[in-house]
Design a protein around this motif. Structure first.
Motif, mmCIF file in Angstrom:
data_model
loop_
_atom_site.group_PDB
_atom_site.id
_atom_site.type_symbol
_atom_site.label_atom_id
_atom_site.label_comp_id
_atom_site.label_asym_id
_atom_site.label_seq_id
_atom_site.Cartn_x
_atom_site.Cartn_y
_atom_site.Cartn_z
ATOM 1 N N UNK A 93 0.838 -1.203 0.000
ATOM 2 C CA UNK A 93 0.000 0.000 0.000
ATOM 3 C C UNK A 93 0.871 1.252 0.000
ATOM 4 N N UNK A 94 1.924 1.236 0.803
ATOM 5 C CA UNK A 94 2.818 2.393 0.864
ATOM 6 C C UNK A 94 3.509 2.635 -0.470
ATOM 7 N N UNK A 95 3.670 1.578 -1.243
ATOM 8 C CA UNK A 95 4.312 1.712 -2.544
ATOM 9 C C UNK A 95 3.535 2.568 -3.521
ATOM 10 N N UNK A 96 2.287 2.913 -3.170
ATOM 11 C CA UNK A 96 1.478 3.756 -4.049
ATOM 12 C C UNK A 96 1.929 5.210 -4.018
ATOM 13 N N UNK A 97 2.803 5.550 -3.032
ATOM 14 C CA UNK A 97 3.418 6.870 -3.032
ATOM 15 C C UNK A 97 2.618 7.993 -2.411
ATOM 16 N N UNK A 98 1.757 7.696 -1.456
ATOM 17 C CA UNK A 98 0.986 8.731 -0.767
ATOM 18 C C UNK A 98 1.780 9.188 0.460
ATOM 19 N N UNK A 99 2.349 10.395 0.407
ATOM 20 C CA UNK A 99 3.215 10.875 1.490
ATOM 21 C C UNK A 99 2.462 11.042 2.805
ATOM 22 N N UNK A 100 1.261 11.586 2.741
ATOM 23 C CA UNK A 100 0.483 11.785 3.969
ATOM 24 C C UNK A 100 0.180 10.451 4.636
ATOM 25 N N UNK A 156 3.266 9.144 6.410
ATOM 26 C CA UNK A 156 3.493 9.819 7.692
ATOM 27 C C UNK A 156 2.560 9.275 8.770
ATOM 28 N N UNK A 157 1.306 9.039 8.398
ATOM 29 C CA UNK A 157 0.346 8.492 9.361
ATOM 30 C C UNK A 157 0.777 7.101 9.820
ATOM 31 N N UNK A 192 7.954 -2.104 8.350
ATOM 32 C CA UNK A 192 6.983 -1.053 8.038
ATOM 33 C C UNK A 192 7.649 0.315 8.103
ATOM 34 N N UNK A 193 8.444 0.539 9.140
ATOM 35 C CA UNK A 193 9.094 1.842 9.297
ATOM 36 C C UNK A 193 10.076 2.117 8.159
ATOM 37 N N UNK A 194 10.806 1.100 7.724
ATOM 38 C CA UNK A 194 11.723 1.284 6.595
ATOM 39 C C UNK A 194 10.951 1.636 5.326
ATOM 40 N N UNK A 195 9.790 1.016 5.158
ATOM 41 C CA UNK A 195 8.973 1.302 3.974
ATOM 42 C C UNK A 195 8.478 2.747 3.988
ATOM 43 N N UNK A 196 8.112 3.245 5.169
ATOM 44 C CA UNK A 196 7.666 4.644 5.240
ATOM 45 C C UNK A 196 8.818 5.591 4.926
ATOM 46 N N UNK A 197 10.009 5.269 5.417
ATOM 47 C CA UNK A 197 11.163 6.134 5.160
ATOM 48 C C UNK A 197 11.519 6.143 3.674
ATOM 49 N N UNK A 198 11.431 4.977 3.033
ATOM 50 C CA UNK A 198 11.707 4.909 1.590
ATOM 51 C C UNK A 198 10.709 5.759 0.819
ATOM 52 N N UNK A 199 9.451 5.636 1.216
ATOM 53 C CA UNK A 199 8.407 6.380 0.515
ATOM 54 C C UNK A 199 8.615 7.886 0.663
ATOM 55 N N UNK A 200 8.941 8.321 1.875
ATOM 56 C CA UNK A 200 9.123 9.750 2.118
ATOM 57 C C UNK A 200 10.410 10.269 1.478
ATOM 58 N N UNK A 201 11.435 9.421 1.411
ATOM 59 C CA UNK A 201 12.695 9.839 0.795
ATOM 60 C C UNK A 201 12.537 10.051 -0.706
#
Length: 340
Positions: A304-311, A314-315, A329-338
């Motif tokens: 789901x995070x791979x869809x690229x929704x920054x907000x 963050x949530x 999960x945390x690594x995936x969020x960091x990749x997405x935000x980076x």
């Protein structure tokens, strides 16, 4: 269609919409009402209300108005999922054990107002139908109005007893409201018993259905709250719960899903009612990043995070850090935000 028929159809549509709306209200009230004569009356009237809606629908079809936009399916929320969905609407203060008697009384007063509205609706429909020579519709309206009058009289008869319960709870300090005896809790208990008797394939379908229901906002917490009210120690996600100290339990809470946190909350309030545990549960409870999040694996969340929704990322990061704190999960969020 003549002008007189159009007017009859209009009134029938209004009556049908009222019955559909009342179905949902009754489900919600049953979910938060303990066993007894008042809930039995609500359950009987729920069956009547569904029947009323079907009868009005058939009359509309007879008059050539079977596809109007107000015709909504009745009864789709039946069974345990319907009860839990209704229970999800229960105010937090009631779910957590306070004000139950007052809420039930308020619901009864609201029910009186609703029944009075229905009586007026069918009185007007009957009068209109007889005035234009539509005997079938007039007889239908008179029959349903009679049922609504009986329900109003029944609820009015319950008001003194429900008021006495409020006095006992809020004036005399002798509360009688028991979450474990509500319609929602009974529905969860019954579903659990049925599940134990059901073979593998059907059990799997039942579990899939429950997971789908939890994708509706608020359902997971409501389901956990109801289950906790009737749970034994073995039903909790924390093994040997009753043998652990408060500190040991607190150390395990962040690993739990919202449904399991709600279950612990309800169970703890019913048993030892330790403030430290309840405060920690409260701090961990909250809306998931999206409905059904807690039911997903790390890989599914990453997808789901791979869809690229920054907000959304963050949530997820905020929610995950405060709870399970899973590295994947945390690594995936960091990749997405980076990559933003």
């Amino acid at each position: 269609m003549s002008q007189s028929q159009q007017k009859v159809v209009q009134y029938l549509n209004e009556a049908h919409a009222t019955e559909v709306g009342l179905t949902r209200v009754l489900q919600s009230q049953i979910a938060m009402t303990p066993r007894g004569s008042y809930r039995s009356g609500l359950e009987k009237h729920l069956t009547q209300t569904r029947d009323h809606a079907e009868r009005v629908q058939r009359r509309l079809s007879d008059l050539g108005s079977g596809n109007n936009p107000l015709q909504v399916a009745v009864g789709a929320a039946g069974g345990v999922i319907g009860q839990v969905l209704a229970f999800a609407k229960t105010p937090v203060d009631l779910v957590r054990g306070s004000g139950g008697e007052e809420k039930v009384l308020k619901n009864a007063k609201d029910a009186c107002a609703t029944e009075a509205l229905e009586i007026a609706t069918y009185t007007a429909l009957e009068r209109l139908a007889r005035s234009v020579g539509d005997t079938k519709t007039a007889d239908l309206a008179a029959s349903i109005r009679s049922d609504e009058q009986k329900m109003l009289d029944s609820v009015l008869g319950e008001i003194p007893k429900l008021t006495d319960a409020v006095v006992g709870a809020e004036v005399e300090g002798n509360g009688s409201y028991d979450l474990s005896k509500t319609g929602a809790a009974d529905a969860v208990r019954d579903a659990g018993e049925k599940a134990k008797k059901t073979a593998g394939g059907t059990t799997a379908r039942t579990k899939r259905g429950a997971r789908q229901a939890r994708k509706v906002p608020g359902v997971a917490q409501a389901e956990g709250q109801a289950k906790g009210a009737v749970a034994s120690e073995e039903d909790l996600a924390i093994a040997r719960y009753d043998k652990l100290t408060a500190d040991e339990i607190i150390g395990k809470l962040s690993e739990l899903s919202q449904i399991d946190l709600a279950k612990v909350d309800s169970y703890e309030r019913k048993q030892q009612n330790r403030t430290t545990i309840l405060d920690k549960v409260t701090s961990l409870r909250g809306e998931e990043p999206w409905p059904g999040y807690d039911e997903l694996s790390v890989a599914e969340i990453e997808s789901v995070l791979g869809e690229g929704d920054d907000d959304r990322a963050k949530e997820v990061r905020t929610y995950e850090r405060a709870r399970k704190n899973r590295a994947g999960v945390l690594k995936a969020t960091e990749r997405d935000l980076a990559n933003a």
